[in-house]
Design an enzyme around this catalytic site. Structure first.
Site, PDB file in Angstrom:
ATOM      1  N   SER A 161      78.942  20.411  87.745  1.00 24.86           N
ATOM      2  CA  SER A 161      79.968  20.998  86.893  1.00 24.86           C
ATOM      3  C   SER A 161      81.235  21.304  87.705  1.00 24.86           C
ATOM      4  O   SER A 161      81.783  20.405  88.343  1.00 24.86           O
ATOM      5  CB  SER A 161      79.394  22.248  86.218  1.00 24.86           C
ATOM      6  OG  SER A 161      80.163  22.627  85.127  1.00 24.86           O
ATOM      7  N   ASP A 327      74.390  15.992  77.744  1.00 26.75           N
ATOM      8  CA  ASP A 327      75.524  16.811  78.202  1.00 26.75           C
ATOM      9  C   ASP A 327      76.760  16.422  77.398  1.00 26.75           C
ATOM     10  O   ASP A 327      77.333  15.358  77.590  1.00 26.75           O
ATOM     11  CB  ASP A 327      75.753  16.568  79.708  1.00 26.75           C
ATOM     12  CG  ASP A 327      76.842  17.458  80.295  1.00 26.75           C
ATOM     13  OD1 ASP A 327      77.570  18.112  79.525  1.00 26.75           O
ATOM     14  OD2 ASP A 327      76.945  17.491  81.533  1.00 26.75           O
ATOM     15  N   HIS A 360      74.105  20.263  79.437  1.00 26.79           N
ATOM     16  CA  HIS A 360      74.887  20.331  80.676  1.00 26.79           C
ATOM     17  C   HIS A 360      74.165  21.106  81.782  1.00 26.79           C
ATOM     18  O   HIS A 360      74.135  20.690  82.935  1.00 26.79           O
ATOM     19  CB  HIS A 360      76.230  20.989  80.354  1.00 26.79           C
ATOM     20  CG  HIS A 360      77.105  21.209  81.532  1.00 26.79           C
ATOM     21  ND1 HIS A 360      77.661  20.169  82.239  1.00 26.79           N
ATOM     22  CD2 HIS A 360      77.509  22.351  82.147  1.00 26.79           C
ATOM     23  CE1 HIS A 360      78.397  20.656  83.228  1.00 26.79           C
ATOM     24  NE2 HIS A 360      78.314  21.974  83.200  1.00 26.79           N
TER      25      HIS A 360
HETATM   26  N1  LIG Z   1      76.268  27.656  83.432  1.00 22.81           N
HETATM   27  C1  LIG Z   1      76.893  27.289  84.652  1.00 22.81           C
HETATM   28  C2  LIG Z   1      77.573  25.981  84.592  1.00 22.81           C
HETATM   29  C3  LIG Z   1      78.753  25.995  83.674  1.00 22.81           C
HETATM   30  O1  LIG Z   1      79.495  24.845  83.875  1.00 22.81           O
HETATM   31  C4  LIG Z   1      77.811  28.382  85.105  1.00 22.81           C
HETATM   32  O2  LIG Z   1      78.021  29.334  84.385  1.00 22.81           O
HETATM   33  O3  LIG Z   1      78.308  28.307  86.215  1.00 22.81           O
END
Ligand SMILES: N[C@@H](CCO)C(=O)O
Ligand SMILES: CC(=O)SCCNC(=O)CCNC(=O)[C@H](O)C(C)(C)COP(=O)(O)OP(=O)(O)OC[C@H]1O[C@@H](n2cnc3c(N)ncnc32)[C@H](O)[C@@H]1OP(=O)(O)O
Length: 389
Positions: A161, A327, A360
């Site tokens: 991410s 995702d 994701h």
């Molecule tokens: N759930 C993760 C990934 C979000 O992209 C976060 O809060 O960092």
């Protein structure tokens, strides 16, 4: 680059009570906003030992609300490190073999300089006086940390991410400093839809009367309601429709019938409220604004004259990209367009699309196919690097 004689290899995995390490360079941090951050500090953890050749270092980049407690208990939440399933002695990223570094991003709220830090000019928390931080700024700070360890070339940089954005930035701007990279569930730019979701979250924070124009710490307040709503909306994007259906369906929460009111009748409502409430305990609202903005501003092609392949021109770095079928935040198309650009740049690249309904955030879960892909890539890169492990 001044190599440090005494390397601090804080094996937090072996000593969970060991303190968080903080690095405060003498030099200011140059920011894309056209100014500098000085002084600044970076909180980090390391696991394992750096070998004599300083060739076995792996940098892990965390996602939006992550932190440097990647492979050991998080002292704030008391929960295991967010990638403890993957990293540790004898694990896929084996800290008996590799020296793992993970730092909290600049702009964050978990030990590195961010909007809740004291502004030396005023003696008060920065709030919105902190300059905008970009993904490239975060990576510049990490580079200073890597220099501090006297590491000429990282063996691997990986993350998912927003962590994956940092990985791509490392590969584009510092390719001579990275042997291999593993960007997971990410993109070379934040899409319009993703910016839209972030804007909803930011507006929720800023609409909370306790936000006080970003100066809530001066008022002894925190915009918890707004931040919780921001997280609830964002959390939906981290999952998938299929997973929500599988886990919650239309099941009712602790009741047999609808209440004909606005209590959390459904399990999914209760679940999201729980996610929102627990988030505000561990995260700062202004940091949420800054870090979502950093993701929104990320656009690797735009930084390289509009052609993504030019970001990777001449690269010798080995790439492995990973995406997840469910995702919808960073769909497989995002990874595939990076792979196309890398092919155009003549780079060494492999790509894995993993079939899962976990959405994701699958990269944070015990996902055997993901671990197999990471294992295979790291092993092959280690052989190519001639690492005697
Ligand atoms: N759930 C993760 C990934 C979000 O992209 C976060 O809060 O960092
Ligand atoms: C990359 C990094 O840097 S880490 C980033 C920071 N960490 C994160 O963002 C993690 C946040 N994300 C999550 O928690 C994601 O849901 C996932 C996908 C990673 C976790 O998935 P899972 O392990 O399947 O957990 P799940 O989504 O079911 O959530 C479990 C939590 O919901 C709670 N919960 C489950 N059902 C309900 C319900 N009906 N009502 C209220 N709470 C509920 C559980 O009690 C549990 O709470 P806890 O986390 O406080 O112990």
């Amino acid at each position: 680059m001044a190599a440090q004689r005494a390397l601090r290899t804080n094996n937090e995995a072996d000593n969970p009570s060991s303190p968080v390490l903080q690095f405060g360079p003498d030099k200011p941090l140059k920011l894309d906003a056209g100014t500098v951050l000085s002084p600044f500090q970076v909180a980090y953890q390391t696991y394992g030992s750096l070998n004599d050749a300083r060739s076995n270092a792996i940098l892990v980049c965390h996602a939006l609300t992550g932190d440097h407690h990647v492979a050991s208990t998080n002292p704030v939440t008391g929960k295991p490190g967010w990638w403890e399933v993957l990293i540790g002695p004898g694990k896929i990223i084996d800290t008996n073999r590799f020296f793992v570094i993970c730092s909290n991003v600049v702009g964050g709220c978990l030990g590195s300089t961010g909007p809740a830090s004291t502004n030396p000019a005023t003696g008060r928390p920065y709030g919105l006086d902190l300059p905008i931080i970009t993904i490239r700024d975060m990576v510049r700070a990490q580079l200073m940390l890597v220099d501090h360890f006297g590491i000429e070339k990282l063996f691997c940089v990986l993350g998912g991410s927003m962590g994956g954005m940092q990985v791509l930035e490392w590969a584009a701007s510092h390719s001579e400093r990275v042997f291999s990279v593993l960007p997971i569930a990410t993109g070379a730019r934040h899409s319009s839809q993703n910016i839209a979701f972030h804007e909803v979250g930011r507006q929720a924070v800023m609409a909370d009367p306790d936000w006080h124009g970003g100066k809530y710490l001066d008022f002894g307040r925190r915009p918890e309601k707004g931040l919780a709503v921001a997280r609830m909306a964002a959390h939906i994007t981290y999952l998938s429709e299929a997973a929500l259906h599988r886990k919650f369906g239309r099941n009712l929460q602790d009741r047999d019938a609808l209440t004909f009111g606005f209590d959390a009748d459904f399990q999914i409502e209760s679940y999201l409220r729980h996610q929102g409430m627990t988030f505000v305990d561990r995260f700062d609202a202004n940091s949420y604004l800054y870090l979502t903005r950093a993701m929104d501003y990320f656009d690797l092609a735009a930084d390289h004259g509009g052609r993504l392949a030019d970001a990777f021109a001449g690269t010798k770095t080995r790439f492995c990209l990973v995406s997840f079928t469910s995702d919808w935040l960073f769909p497989t198309e995002e990874s595939r367009s990076i792979v196309h650009a890398l092919n155009a740049a003549g780079a060494s690249v492999s790509f894995v699309e993993i079939e899962t309904d976990r959405g994701h955030d699958a990269f944070l879960l015990d996902e055997p196919e993901l671990f197999a892909a990471i294992n295979g890539f790291i092993a092959s890169a280690a052989r190519a690097r001639g690492l005697s492990l």
